[in-house]
Scaffold this active site. Structure first.
Site, PDB file in Angstrom:
ATOM      1  N   LYS A 110       0.831  -1.195   0.000  1.00 31.48           N
ATOM      2  CA  LYS A 110       0.000   0.000   0.000  1.00 31.48           C
ATOM      3  C   LYS A 110       0.874   1.256   0.000  1.00 31.48           C
ATOM      4  O   LYS A 110       1.834   1.356   0.775  1.00 31.48           O
ATOM      5  CB  LYS A 110      -0.913   0.006   1.223  1.00 31.48           C
ATOM      6  CG  LYS A 110      -2.003  -1.050   1.178  1.00 31.48           C
ATOM      7  CD  LYS A 110      -3.045  -0.731   0.136  1.00 31.48           C
ATOM      8  CE  LYS A 110      -4.191  -1.732   0.177  1.00 31.48           C
ATOM      9  NZ  LYS A 110      -5.271  -1.385  -0.787  1.00 31.48           N
ATOM     10  N   ASP A 140      -0.234  -0.421  -4.565  1.00 32.23           N
ATOM     11  CA  ASP A 140      -1.635  -0.023  -4.657  1.00 32.23           C
ATOM     12  C   ASP A 140      -1.800   1.336  -4.010  1.00 32.23           C
ATOM     13  O   ASP A 140      -1.588   1.492  -2.806  1.00 32.23           O
ATOM     14  CB  ASP A 140      -2.515  -1.068  -3.957  1.00 32.23           C
ATOM     15  CG  ASP A 140      -3.997  -0.740  -4.045  1.00 32.23           C
ATOM     16  OD1 ASP A 140      -4.363   0.223  -4.745  1.00 32.23           O
ATOM     17  OD2 ASP A 140      -4.795  -1.458  -3.412  1.00 32.23           O
ATOM     18  N   GLU A 166      -1.412  -0.413  -9.009  1.00 33.66           N
ATOM     19  CA  GLU A 166      -2.869  -0.501  -8.957  1.00 33.66           C
ATOM     20  C   GLU A 166      -3.481   0.862  -8.626  1.00 33.66           C
ATOM     21  O   GLU A 166      -3.129   1.481  -7.630  1.00 33.66           O
ATOM     22  CB  GLU A 166      -3.255  -1.536  -7.895  1.00 33.66           C
ATOM     23  CG  GLU A 166      -4.738  -1.814  -7.780  1.00 33.66           C
ATOM     24  CD  GLU A 166      -5.020  -2.944  -6.792  1.00 33.66           C
ATOM     25  OE1 GLU A 166      -6.085  -2.909  -6.156  1.00 33.66           O
ATOM     26  OE2 GLU A 166      -4.165  -3.853  -6.656  1.00 33.66           O
ATOM     27  N   ASP A 194      -8.610  -0.797 -10.459  1.00 35.94           N
ATOM     28  CA  ASP A 194      -9.424  -1.441  -9.431  1.00 35.94           C
ATOM     29  C   ASP A 194     -10.707  -0.653  -9.220  1.00 35.94           C
ATOM     30  O   ASP A 194     -11.764  -1.019  -9.733  1.00 35.94           O
ATOM     31  CB  ASP A 194      -8.622  -1.536  -8.124  1.00 35.94           C
ATOM     32  CG  ASP A 194      -9.434  -2.136  -6.967  1.00 35.94           C
ATOM     33  OD1 ASP A 194     -10.536  -2.651  -7.210  1.00 35.94           O
ATOM     34  OD2 ASP A 194      -8.971  -2.080  -5.815  1.00 35.94           O
ATOM     35  N   LYS A 218     -12.927  -7.827  -7.915  1.00 34.18           N
ATOM     36  CA  LYS A 218     -13.342  -8.277  -6.589  1.00 34.18           C
ATOM     37  C   LYS A 218     -14.787  -8.757  -6.694  1.00 34.18           C
ATOM     38  O   LYS A 218     -15.647  -8.041  -7.218  1.00 34.18           O
ATOM     39  CB  LYS A 218     -13.203  -7.147  -5.580  1.00 34.18           C
ATOM     40  CG  LYS A 218     -11.764  -6.671  -5.419  1.00 34.18           C
ATOM     41  CD  LYS A 218     -11.629  -5.521  -4.444  1.00 34.18           C
ATOM     42  CE  LYS A 218     -10.168  -5.089  -4.309  1.00 34.18           C
ATOM     43  NZ  LYS A 218      -9.991  -3.938  -3.405  1.00 34.18           N
TER      44      LYS A 218
END
Length: 332
Positions: A110, A140, A166, A194, A218
Site C-alpha cells: 500500500k 496499490d 494498482e 481497481d 473483486k
C-alpha cells in the site's frame, strides 16, 4: 448470477453480524464489521464498507446471495496463488508483516497513504525488496495521487522492479494519462484498474478507454462470481482477483472466481485473512506455501457468538440489508 432472490425474511433470519479485530490498521480501521448469511448451499458475506451507499452495497448483497443460495461455477483449478499484502506501515515493520504469510512469491504494498510521503512509500517498498529479493512487487495507491505525482512516484518506485501499479489515480482519464506518460518516459510499470472497474456504473469503460493493462476484480463489489467472470470475458484483459478485507467466507467467493477464470496470470490478492486477528471459522483460508487450496469456509457458531456485534450495530446492518435488498428488487 440468476436474478432469483430468496425472501427477505430468510436473509434476516440467517444473518449474523460480527466485529473482528485486525492486526494492523488497514483502510483506516482497526476492526472489521461484516454480516454473514447462511443459505441452503453455504455461507455468504455481505461486507460492504459502511460509507458505501445502498446501490453499491446491493451488489455485495447479490454476491452473498449467490454464495449461499446458488453456489459457484465449476472450478478449473484447485490451488490459487496469492500475494502477501503490506499495509501503509513503517518500513521497520515489513519483516513482521511478511512473516505472517509464510512463503511469498508476490507482495502488494500500500502506498499514497494520507499523511505519508513518497519517501515513506519508497522505504516500505525497498524493505519488501530487501526481504524478498526475487518476489514480484506490486503497489496499490487506491487513487491517492494526481497524475504528475503518480508519474514521479512510479518512476522512482520502479527502481525495485514493479510488476504493476494498482489505481495510481482516481479517474479513468487520469489512468490513461499516467500510462501514456510512463510509456513515453520508458518506465516499465503496468497500470492496473481497481476502483475504476468496481465503482463505475460501466465497469468496461476502463477497457474501452485503454486506461489500463490489467483489471483488478473483486467478487462482492461486482455482484458475484458469475458477473465478474462475464466482465473479465467482455473486457478481454488479464485479471487479478482480489479481496475486500473479507473473512474466510468472503475469501471463498474470491477463490471461486480465481478457480473459474480461463487464465490466471497473476498471483491473487486473496491472502488478507492474515491481516485479521480473528476469523469466523476454525479453518481460515490462508496461504500455505504461497497458495490457498480451494475448499469451503464454514462459519463456527462459537466464533460467531464470540465476535457478535453489539445490538445497535446488528440493527444498523439489518436495516442496511433491508435497503440493499430493496435495490435488488427494484434497481430503478
Amino acid at each position: 448470477m440468476p436474478h432469483q432472490y430468496p425472501p427477505l425474511e430468510d436473509l434476516l433470519q440467517s444473518a449474523r453480524v460480527v466485529v473482528l479485530p485486525m492486526r494492523v490498521k488497514f483502510r483506516g480501521i482497526l476492526e472489521r464489521e461484516t454480516l454473514l448469511l447462511r443459505g441452503p448451499v453455504g455461507w455468504g458475506e455481505f461486507g460492504a464498507f459502511p460509507e458505501y451507499g445502498d446501490a453499491e452495497a446491493s451488489r455485495w448483497l447479490a454476491s452473498a446471495i449467490e454464495a449461499g443460495w446458488h453456489g459457484f461455477p465449476e472450478p478449473l483449478r484447485t490451488s490459487i496463488p496469492v500475494n502477501a499484502t503490506v499495509p501503509a506501515i513503517e518500513a521497520s515493520r515489513v519483516p513482521e508483516i511478511l512473516a505472517r504469510f509464510g512463503r511469498v512469491d508476490a507482495v502488494k504494498v500500500k502506498v499514497a497513504e494520507p499523511g505519508q510521503s513518497l519517501d515513506d512509500d519508497a522505504a516500505r517498498v525497498a524493505a519488501v525488496r530487501a526481504a524478498l529479493p526475487h518476489a514480484a512487487i506490486r503497489v496499490d495507491a487506491n487513487g491517492g495521487w494526481d497524475v504528475p505525482t503518480a508519474v514521479t512516484a512510479l518512476s522512482r518506485l520502479a527502481d525495485v522492479g514493479l510488476e504493476y501499479a494498482e489505481q495510481p489515480v482516481p479517474d479513468i482519464d487520469g489512468l490513461a494519462e499516467v500510462r501514456r506518460r510512463l510509456r513515453a518516459a520508458g518506465v516499465p510499470v503496468l497500470i492496473a484498474a481497481d476502483e475504476s472497474v468496481r465503482k463505475e456504473e460501466d465497469p468496461l469503460k476502463v477497457a474501452r478507454a485503454g486506461a489500463a493493462d490489467l483489471l483488478v476484480v473483486k467478487v462482492a463489489p461486482l455482484g458475484g462470481v458469475r458477473r465478474a467472470l462475464e466482465l473479465v470475458e467482455q473486457a478481454g484483459m488479464p485479471a487479478v482477483v482480489s479481496s475486500a478485507l473479507d473473512t474466510s467466507v468472503g475469501i471463498r467467493a474470491g477463490l471461486a472466481l480465481a478457480a473459474a477464470l480461463p487464465e490466471l496470470p497473476y498471483a491473487c490478492g486473496l491472502g488478507t485473512v492474515s491481516l485479521l486477528a480473528a476469523d469466523v471459522t476454525n479453518q481460515p483460508l490462508v496461504a500455505d506455501d504461497g497458495a490457498i487450496t480451494l475448499r469451503d469456509a464454514v462459519a463456527d457458531e462459537e466464533l460467531l457468538e464470540q465476535y457478535a456485534a453489539p445490538p445497535e450495530r446488528r440493527d444498523w446492518w439489518l436495516a442496511r440489508l433491508r435497503r440493499a435488498y430493496a435495490v435488488l428488487q427494484d434497481p430503478a
